[in-house]
Write an enzyme that holds these catalytic residues in place. Structure first.
Site, PDB file in Angstrom:
ATOM      1  N   GLY A  95      19.090 -38.070 -62.335  1.00  0.00           N
ATOM      2  CA  GLY A  95      18.561 -37.477 -61.109  1.00  0.00           C
ATOM      3  C   GLY A  95      16.882 -37.832 -60.914  1.00  0.00           C
ATOM      4  O   GLY A  95      16.618 -38.730 -61.537  1.00  0.00           O
ATOM      5  N   LEU A 132      25.014 -35.768 -68.386  1.00  0.00           N
ATOM      6  CA  LEU A 132      24.659 -37.292 -68.220  1.00  0.00           C
ATOM      7  C   LEU A 132      24.531 -37.627 -66.708  1.00  0.00           C
ATOM      8  O   LEU A 132      24.970 -38.768 -66.258  1.00  0.00           O
ATOM      9  CB  LEU A 132      25.854 -38.010 -68.863  1.00  0.00           C
ATOM     10  CG  LEU A 132      25.569 -37.972 -70.387  1.00  0.00           C
ATOM     11  CD1 LEU A 132      26.934 -38.687 -71.102  1.00  0.00           C
ATOM     12  CD2 LEU A 132      24.373 -38.440 -70.988  1.00  0.00           C
ATOM     13  N   VAL A 189      17.890 -13.364 -66.742  1.00  0.00           N
ATOM     14  CA  VAL A 189      18.630 -12.906 -67.873  1.00  0.00           C
ATOM     15  C   VAL A 189      18.893 -11.490 -68.088  1.00  0.00           C
ATOM     16  O   VAL A 189      19.988 -11.352 -68.095  1.00  0.00           O
ATOM     17  CB  VAL A 189      17.599 -13.478 -68.844  1.00  0.00           C
ATOM     18  CG1 VAL A 189      18.450 -13.261 -70.428  1.00  0.00           C
ATOM     19  CG2 VAL A 189      17.580 -14.984 -69.233  1.00  0.00           C
ATOM     20  N   CYS A 229      13.516 -22.996 -67.519  1.00  0.00           N
ATOM     21  CA  CYS A 229      13.934 -23.065 -68.829  1.00  0.00           C
ATOM     22  C   CYS A 229      13.477 -24.491 -69.395  1.00  0.00           C
ATOM     23  O   CYS A 229      12.587 -24.668 -70.477  1.00  0.00           O
ATOM     24  CB  CYS A 229      15.263 -22.520 -69.165  1.00  0.00           C
ATOM     25  SG  CYS A 229      15.526 -21.136 -68.514  1.00  0.00           S
ATOM     26  N   LYS A 254      11.565  -4.013 -57.223  1.00  0.00           N
ATOM     27  CA  LYS A 254      12.615  -4.907 -57.370  1.00  0.00           C
ATOM     28  C   LYS A 254      13.679  -3.405 -57.961  1.00  0.00           C
ATOM     29  O   LYS A 254      14.950  -3.818 -57.641  1.00  0.00           O
ATOM     30  CB  LYS A 254      12.314  -5.646 -58.815  1.00  0.00           C
ATOM     31  CG  LYS A 254      13.635  -6.116 -59.333  1.00  0.00           C
ATOM     32  CD  LYS A 254      13.289  -7.031 -60.589  1.00  0.00           C
ATOM     33  CE  LYS A 254      12.577  -8.342 -60.625  1.00  0.00           C
ATOM     34  NZ  LYS A 254      12.112  -9.160 -61.733  1.00  0.00           N
ATOM     35  N   ARG A 282      23.359 -20.386 -67.502  1.00  0.00           N
ATOM     36  CA  ARG A 282      22.882 -21.526 -66.580  1.00  0.00           C
ATOM     37  C   ARG A 282      22.808 -20.771 -65.318  1.00  0.00           C
ATOM     38  O   ARG A 282      23.735 -20.286 -64.986  1.00  0.00           O
ATOM     39  CB  ARG A 282      23.499 -22.735 -66.476  1.00  0.00           C
ATOM     40  CG  ARG A 282      23.676 -23.782 -67.418  1.00  0.00           C
ATOM     41  CD  ARG A 282      24.930 -24.546 -67.627  1.00  0.00           C
ATOM     42  NE  ARG A 282      26.044 -24.043 -67.541  1.00  0.00           N
ATOM     43  CZ  ARG A 282      27.289 -24.340 -67.347  1.00  0.00           C
ATOM     44  NH1 ARG A 282      27.480 -25.772 -67.051  1.00  0.00           N
ATOM     45  NH2 ARG A 282      28.286 -23.637 -67.357  1.00  0.00           N
ATOM     46  N   LYS A 294      18.322 -26.853 -58.781  1.00  0.00           N
ATOM     47  CA  LYS A 294      19.853 -27.327 -58.823  1.00  0.00           C
ATOM     48  C   LYS A 294      20.417 -26.482 -57.768  1.00  0.00           C
ATOM     49  O   LYS A 294      19.864 -25.494 -57.392  1.00  0.00           O
ATOM     50  CB  LYS A 294      20.094 -26.831 -60.343  1.00  0.00           C
ATOM     51  CG  LYS A 294      20.149 -25.454 -60.573  1.00  0.00           C
ATOM     52  CD  LYS A 294      20.544 -25.098 -62.217  1.00  0.00           C
ATOM     53  CE  LYS A 294      21.991 -25.205 -62.156  1.00  0.00           C
ATOM     54  NZ  LYS A 294      22.300 -24.250 -63.533  1.00  0.00           N
TER      55      LYS A 294
HETATM   56  C1  UDX Z   1      19.399 -24.270 -68.938  1.00  0.00           C
HETATM   57  C2  UDX Z   1      20.331 -24.406 -70.028  1.00  0.00           C
HETATM   58  O1  UDX Z   1      21.396 -24.895 -69.529  1.00  0.00           O
HETATM   59  C3  UDX Z   1      20.819 -23.025 -70.270  1.00  0.00           C
HETATM   60  O2  UDX Z   1      21.876 -22.868 -71.417  1.00  0.00           O
HETATM   61  C4  UDX Z   1      19.640 -22.040 -70.950  1.00  0.00           C
HETATM   62  O3  UDX Z   1      20.043 -20.624 -71.143  1.00  0.00           O
HETATM   63  C5  UDX Z   1      18.578 -21.942 -69.551  1.00  0.00           C
HETATM   64  O4  UDX Z   1      18.432 -23.347 -69.249  1.00  0.00           O
HETATM   65  P1  UDX Z   1      19.344 -24.050 -66.258  1.00  0.00           P
HETATM   66  O5  UDX Z   1      17.978 -24.120 -66.397  1.00  0.00           O
HETATM   67  O6  UDX Z   1      19.712 -22.855 -65.345  1.00  0.00           O
HETATM   68  O7  UDX Z   1      20.004 -23.701 -67.631  1.00  0.00           O
HETATM   69  O8  UDX Z   1      19.836 -25.302 -65.636  1.00  0.00           O
HETATM   70  P2  UDX Z   1      20.684 -26.473 -66.152  1.00  0.00           P
HETATM   71  O9  UDX Z   1      22.081 -26.345 -65.465  1.00  0.00           O
HETATM   72  O10 UDX Z   1      20.737 -26.736 -67.748  1.00  0.00           O
HETATM   73  O11 UDX Z   1      19.911 -27.752 -65.434  1.00  0.00           O
HETATM   74  C6  UDX Z   1      18.397 -27.841 -66.006  1.00  0.00           C
HETATM   75  C7  UDX Z   1      17.790 -28.999 -65.294  1.00  0.00           C
HETATM   76  O12 UDX Z   1      18.536 -30.052 -65.647  1.00  0.00           O
HETATM   77  C8  UDX Z   1      17.859 -28.927 -63.603  1.00  0.00           C
HETATM   78  O13 UDX Z   1      16.850 -29.436 -63.033  1.00  0.00           O
HETATM   79  C9  UDX Z   1      19.122 -30.065 -63.436  1.00  0.00           C
HETATM   80  O14 UDX Z   1      18.993 -30.429 -62.080  1.00  0.00           O
HETATM   81  C10 UDX Z   1      19.138 -31.064 -64.600  1.00  0.00           C
HETATM   82  N1  UDX Z   1      20.181 -31.766 -64.904  1.00  0.00           N
HETATM   83  C11 UDX Z   1      21.305 -30.963 -65.514  1.00  0.00           C
HETATM   84  C12 UDX Z   1      20.161 -32.975 -64.547  1.00  0.00           C
HETATM   85  O15 UDX Z   1      19.161 -33.573 -63.760  1.00  0.00           O
HETATM   86  N2  UDX Z   1      21.437 -33.849 -64.952  1.00  0.00           N
HETATM   87  C13 UDX Z   1      22.486 -33.140 -65.608  1.00  0.00           C
HETATM   88  O16 UDX Z   1      23.425 -33.566 -65.821  1.00  0.00           O
HETATM   89  C14 UDX Z   1      22.168 -31.546 -65.776  1.00  0.00           C
END
Ligand code: UDX
Length: 449
Positions: A256, A253, A11, A263, A35, A154, A324
């Protein structure tokens, strides 16, 4: 304006680089000397598409620098953002705020009059008020403001999310906090990004409520996928049709193996703990947490079922370890639950991931690593897709099938369509959709790899 970013993780680093790109003078601070040394030579400690280029441009322009000396950086800053980690506390899932409070104390000791201290870390409701008390106790003489500015970045699309946010949330207790943050985000006005100005508490709640809702939405479609599997439905068609309702929306939606990352797991636990603490239990979020944990175990079982009654001597190729795509982050990734269960059952696991291998090797033991998906599939009884990296979408499935010993492809991210499987001879299992083809069972005799 001179800005300081305390904490140069996912962040802090992205926010610091983007604020520098807005034209501000930014110093990113971190306690981790190695770092900071790497950042000063332009080496990124994280994989985030586009960040290396943007960082180099702003260092070159003289707007961005890195330091371990918080005091020197904060002493003449107009605004100090605190973007340090708030990991889950062991046991109760509450957010560990000790790094936030320590950063606040250090800033208080050096801050000049008029400084605005902005909490960007994800913190439980009431934390900003506590930071205000800590700073006032440390410096009774100091005229300062505190504000909350949660991030909605994200991983894998963090720069885009910063530069084109759906909204900017600003929690303040005075006009100075509001004006400093409005100035910091002024470049976004041109893009008409809505700015929500509210109280400190509301801003803190908005962040958790956003993440918890998104985690709930993902968990919802995962459970609908389970029902689809038992009644012969197709979760992708159901998801698409419900997502066409403007009140539901199409995003988040995709069924998985369960959500992971740094987060959603942490934030759902902290939010649920907050509900318990204030006697307003968030029962839906408590259910999301347990359903998600159980799902990762069940996805491992889904792969093990394909190895017959005894997994010993069998080989599973795992494609994708990161939580992801487009990130090297493996924190609480489903793979960290699934892979150990496969190994525990006696299977040999050969893994591939385009970016996360280095991060994964620190936490995943007993895994053989392959240079590409085809190498991983060599002699495999089952190939399992855990992360929807684009490079897996384009795999030559006939070539993959030829490399395998068995013929089962378990796709936990629904990246393939039925037509992709034609003439491959593969037995295809996915999430919330009917399976395709027939399994070809092998007896356990694979040579140790
Ligand atoms: C998330 C929030 O989206 C972001 O706004 C916040 O600031 C930080 O946390 P992030 O953790 O980077 O971001 O990943 P995100 O893309 O939200 O996916 C979170 C998890 O949900 C992942 O494991 C992803 O695989 C899963 N996911 C997401 C699904 O399984 N299906 C989806 O349709 C979307």
């Amino acid at each position: 304006m001179k800005l300081v970013m305390v904490g140069s993780g996912y962040v802090g680093l992205v926010s610091g680089v983007c604020f520098a790109d807005f034209g501000f003078d930014v110093t990113c601070v971190d306690v981790d000397e190695s770092k900071i040394a790497r950042l000063e030579t332009g080496q990124l400690p994280i994989y985030e598409p586009g960040l290396d280029q943007l960082l180099a441009e702003n260092v070159q322009a003289g707007r961005l620098r890195f330091s371990t000396d918080l005091a020197a950086a904060a002493a003449n800053a107009d605004a100090v953002f605190i973007a340090v980690g708030t990991p889950s506390r062991r046991g109760d899932g509450e957010a560990d705020l000790s790094y936030v409070f320590e950063a606040a104390r250090q800033v208080a000791r050096v801050a000049k009059p008029g400084t605005v201290v902005i909490i960007k870390s994800t913190v439980v409701v009431g934390t900003c008020r506590k930071v205000k008390e800590i700073i006032a106790a440390e410096r009774p003489d100091l005229d300062f403001s505190v504000a909350s500015n949660p991030e909605f970045l994200r991983e894998g699309s963090a720069i885009e999310d910063f530069m084109r946010p759906d909204r900017v949330v600003i929690g303040v207790h005075d006009k100075r906090g509001e004006s400093i943050l409005r100035r910091a985000y002024r470049p976004l006005y041109l893009r008409d990004s809505p700015v929500v100005v509210t109280t400190l508490e509301n801003a803190e709640l908005i962040k958790y409520a956003s993440n918890a809702f998104l985690a709930m939405k993902v968990t919802f479609i995962n459970e609908v996928a389970d029902l689809c599997e038992t009644v012969g439905g197709n979760v992708q068609e159901v998801a698409r049709a419900i997502g066409l309702d403007g009140r539901i929306g199409a995003k988040f939606l995709h069924a998985g193996p369960g959500f992971g990352g740094s987060c959603f797991p942490k934030d759902t636990r902290a939010f649920a703990a907050t509900g318990q603490r204030y006697n307003a239990p968030l029962r839906l979020i408590e259910a999301v947490i347990s359903v998600n944990e159980d799902r990762k175990r069940r996805m491992a079982a889904r792969i093990l079922e394909q190895l017959g009654s005894d997994a010993r001597g069998k080989k599973v190729a795992v494609l994708g370890i990161a939580f992801k795509p487009n990130t090297d982050d493996v924190r609480e990734a489903p793979s960290l639950d699934i892979v150990p269960r496969l190994i525990e059952a006696g299977a040999t696991v050969v893994a591939h991931d385009p970016e996360a291998r280095k991060q994964a090797q620190a936490v995943l033991k007993g895994v053989v690593w392959a240079e590409d998906a085809y190498e991983a599939a060599e002699g495999a009884d089952v190939v399992a897709v855990l992360t929807e990296w684009n490079e897996y979408r384009g795999l030559d499935l006939k070539r993959l099938a030829k490399a395998m010993r068995g013929n089962t492809l378990v796709d936990l991210r629904n990246i393939y369509r039925p037509e992709d499987l034609e003439e491959t001879g593969l037995f295809y299992i996915s999430v919330g959709r009917p399976s395709l083809g027939e399994p070809r069972r092998q007896q356990a005799s694979v040579q140790a790899v």
